[in-house]
Design a protein around this motif. Structure first.
Motif, PDB file in Angstrom:
ATOM      1  N   SER A 180      64.581  53.326  89.875  1.00 33.83           N
ATOM      2  CA  SER A 180      63.904  52.937  91.113  1.00 33.83           C
ATOM      3  C   SER A 180      64.515  51.626  91.581  1.00 33.83           C
ATOM      4  O   SER A 180      64.405  50.606  90.904  1.00 33.83           O
ATOM      5  N   GLY A 181      65.179  51.673  92.735  1.00 34.66           N
ATOM      6  CA  GLY A 181      65.846  50.482  93.237  1.00 34.66           C
ATOM      7  C   GLY A 181      66.921  49.960  92.295  1.00 34.66           C
ATOM      8  O   GLY A 181      67.156  48.759  92.225  1.00 34.66           O
ATOM      9  N   GLY A 182      67.569  50.871  91.559  1.00 32.28           N
ATOM     10  CA  GLY A 182      68.624  50.474  90.646  1.00 32.28           C
ATOM     11  C   GLY A 182      68.131  49.979  89.304  1.00 32.28           C
ATOM     12  O   GLY A 182      68.930  49.539  88.477  1.00 32.28           O
ATOM     13  N   VAL A 183      66.816  50.061  89.046  1.00 33.84           N
ATOM     14  CA  VAL A 183      66.236  49.590  87.788  1.00 33.84           C
ATOM     15  C   VAL A 183      65.682  50.786  87.018  1.00 33.84           C
ATOM     16  O   VAL A 183      65.002  51.640  87.589  1.00 33.84           O
ATOM     17  N   LEU A 184      65.975  50.848  85.719  1.00 46.31           N
ATOM     18  CA  LEU A 184      65.478  51.940  84.891  1.00 46.31           C
ATOM     19  C   LEU A 184      63.959  51.889  84.782  1.00 46.31           C
ATOM     20  O   LEU A 184      63.357  50.818  84.746  1.00 46.31           O
ATOM     21  N   THR A 185      63.338  53.059  84.691  1.00 51.74           N
ATOM     22  CA  THR A 185      61.882  53.129  84.759  1.00 51.74           C
ATOM     23  C   THR A 185      61.220  53.672  83.492  1.00 51.74           C
ATOM     24  O   THR A 185      59.987  53.715  83.419  1.00 51.74           O
ATOM     25  N   ASN A 186      61.980  54.111  82.491  1.00 55.44           N
ATOM     26  CA  ASN A 186      61.415  54.792  81.311  1.00 55.44           C
ATOM     27  C   ASN A 186      60.686  56.074  81.699  1.00 55.44           C
ATOM     28  O   ASN A 186      59.759  56.508  81.031  1.00 55.44           O
ATOM     29  N   ILE A 187      61.102  56.678  82.802  1.00 50.63           N
ATOM     30  CA  ILE A 187      60.519  57.929  83.282  1.00 50.63           C
ATOM     31  C   ILE A 187      61.579  59.027  83.243  1.00 50.63           C
ATOM     32  O   ILE A 187      62.719  58.806  83.650  1.00 50.63           O
ATOM     33  N   PHE A 188      61.206  60.184  82.714  1.00 51.96           N
ATOM     34  CA  PHE A 188      62.067  61.348  82.838  1.00 51.96           C
ATOM     35  C   PHE A 188      61.247  62.495  83.425  1.00 51.96           C
ATOM     36  O   PHE A 188      60.016  62.500  83.359  1.00 51.96           O
ATOM     37  N   THR A 189      61.921  63.444  84.005  1.00 52.79           N
ATOM     38  CA  THR A 189      61.260  64.535  84.716  1.00 52.79           C
ATOM     39  C   THR A 189      61.392  65.829  83.925  1.00 52.79           C
ATOM     40  O   THR A 189      62.481  66.169  83.458  1.00 52.79           O
ATOM     41  N   VAL A 190      60.275  66.537  83.757  1.00 49.89           N
ATOM     42  CA  VAL A 190      60.297  67.841  83.099  1.00 49.89           C
ATOM     43  C   VAL A 190      60.407  68.931  84.157  1.00 49.89           C
ATOM     44  O   VAL A 190      60.184  68.695  85.346  1.00 49.89           O
TER      45      VAL A 190
END
Length: 409
Positions: free
Chosen positions: A239-249
């Protein structure tokens, strides 16, 4: 023969260096808010709203300090006894081991320019003695003069974030310990000492290698679990070039009780946010998307009408809704037979992750708490936020340099 022995000697030296090129830091859970556990709302909040703190030795003479991991920032900072900041928010838990500047003779300011981080203003970049792997290392950190939020400090686990203080990646914690040859790569993974949720939980963070490279048991995992042939990567959302620790299933399905084959079709499955999984090691609960709240209200409705179960709420800092029941075996058995659970299918990780009633309920004295809770607004935090009920089952490894999460099948 001499050449053979020499080769074996060199191999052993290199093997020792490689295996030793990792860092393990002790962790402990501490609550975010004070609590006297006088009512179910306080019990629930103190159970799920927590933080993971690193226990580390700093300064000359040595001081034992407790600093939280920061999964959303690259800032590395240590506050000077911020008890006055905690006093402005008296509901915050403050029984922490703080760093005291006046008790150390080894902090050395590095420059006259002050920078702001994501959680502090006017930070002075300094060098101090840190004791890691039984040795002393001089590491740079920010010494803040003004905190945006009361905290003992922060160990940022990103290499880049929207922070003025750590625009230079070399000032991040991960880059510094790599430059000191404490680690060889940027992998990190959190391990729990126990799968249980208790009042005093501990664990550790492994920094540097992938777990299979150590060839040893780690926490409640046997070394054979970490098989490189079964390692799968997936890219982390940004998000905005920053990692979010989110992945999509790819898919999510709901099932009844412990029967994963009995699919419930009256739950929404085509909402995009439902398929985003955020990993949060601080939490000891699971925050479900608001869109599911009414479904669970309907599920508990019968038990609530009989005053066997209840709906509660707590603030942390925003309002959260949750459910809890009297610790009655007959009621619990009924709930476990039909409570809706979840399948999360990731094709890239080649795995079907699950959460069911056995993962989500926690007994505390006279009550049974559902560790799943809901944000008050359908427009904020719309994805899943997975804490320990999910993470004690599935061991993930992060690498912010590769921008990937890894998982052993």
């Amino acid at each position: 023969m001499t050449h053979f022995l020499y080769t074996i000697f060199i191999f052993n030296i290199l093997l020792f260096f490689f295996i030793d090129c990792h860092l393990i830091l002790s962790l402990k859970y501490l609550p975010v808010y004070k609590s006297n556990y006088s009512n179910p709302m306080e019990k629930m909040r103190s159970t799920v709203i927590t933080k993971l703190y690193v226990t580390i030795k700093i300064g000359t003479p040595k001081q034992i300090v407790e600093i939280p991991l920061d999964f959303k920032s690259s800032d590395f900072y240590v506050s000077d006894n911020p008890i006055k900041d905690f006093a402005k928010k008296p509901d915050l838990f403050s029984e922490l081991k703080f760093y005291y500047l006046l008790n150390s003779s080894s902090r050395v300011p590095q420059e006259d320019i002050y920078f702001s981080g994501l959680n502090f203003n006017m930070g002075e970049f300094s060098v101090e003695s840190f004791y890691l792997n039984n040795s002393k290392y001089e590491l740079g950190f920010y010494f803040p003069f003004d905190l945006n939020y009361p905290e003992s400090g922060g160990v940022g686990l990103l290499l880049h974030s929207k922070s003025e203080a750590t625009e230079n990646q070399e000032r991040t914690f991960l880059s510094q310990i790599k430059n000191k040859n404490l680690i060889e790569d940027y992998y990190w993974s959190v391990f729990y000492d126990s799968k249980e949720i208790t009042n005093e939980e501990k664990g550790f963070i492994l920094l540097g290698p992938l777990p299979d490279e150590l060839k040893t048991n780690l926490s409640y995992y046997s070394y054979s679990y970490f098989n490189r042939d079964n390692l799968k990567p997936i890219y982390i959302n940004e998000s905005g070039g920053v990692l979010t620790n989110i992945f999509t299933v790819n898919e999510i399905t709901f099932f009844e009780g412990g029967n994963r084959d009995k699919i419930l079709y009256n739950f929404p499955t085509n909402i995009t946010a439902l398929k985003d999984i955020e990993i949060d090691y601080h939490s000891r609960g699971v925050q479900a998307p608001y869109v599911l709240l009414e479904k669970y209200r309907n599920y508990f409705k019968e038990y609530i009408s009989k005053e066997e179960c209840f709906e509660g709420e707590f603030n942390a800092p925003f309002k959260k809704y949750f459910f809890y029941c009297k610790n009655n075996k007959e009621t619990i058995d009924k709930i476990k037979q039909t409570f809706p659970g979840f399948n999360f299918l990731s094709r890239k990780l080649e795995h079907n992750f699950t959460l069911d009633v056995n993962d989500l309920f926690f007994e505390k004295q006279e009550y049974l708490f559902c560790l799943m809770y809901f944000h008050y607004s359908e427009y904020i935090e719309r994805n899943w936020i997975m804490g320990k009920p999910f993470l004690r089952k599935y061991q993930f490894i992060f690498n912010p340099d590769k921008k990937q999460i890894f998982f052993y099948l």
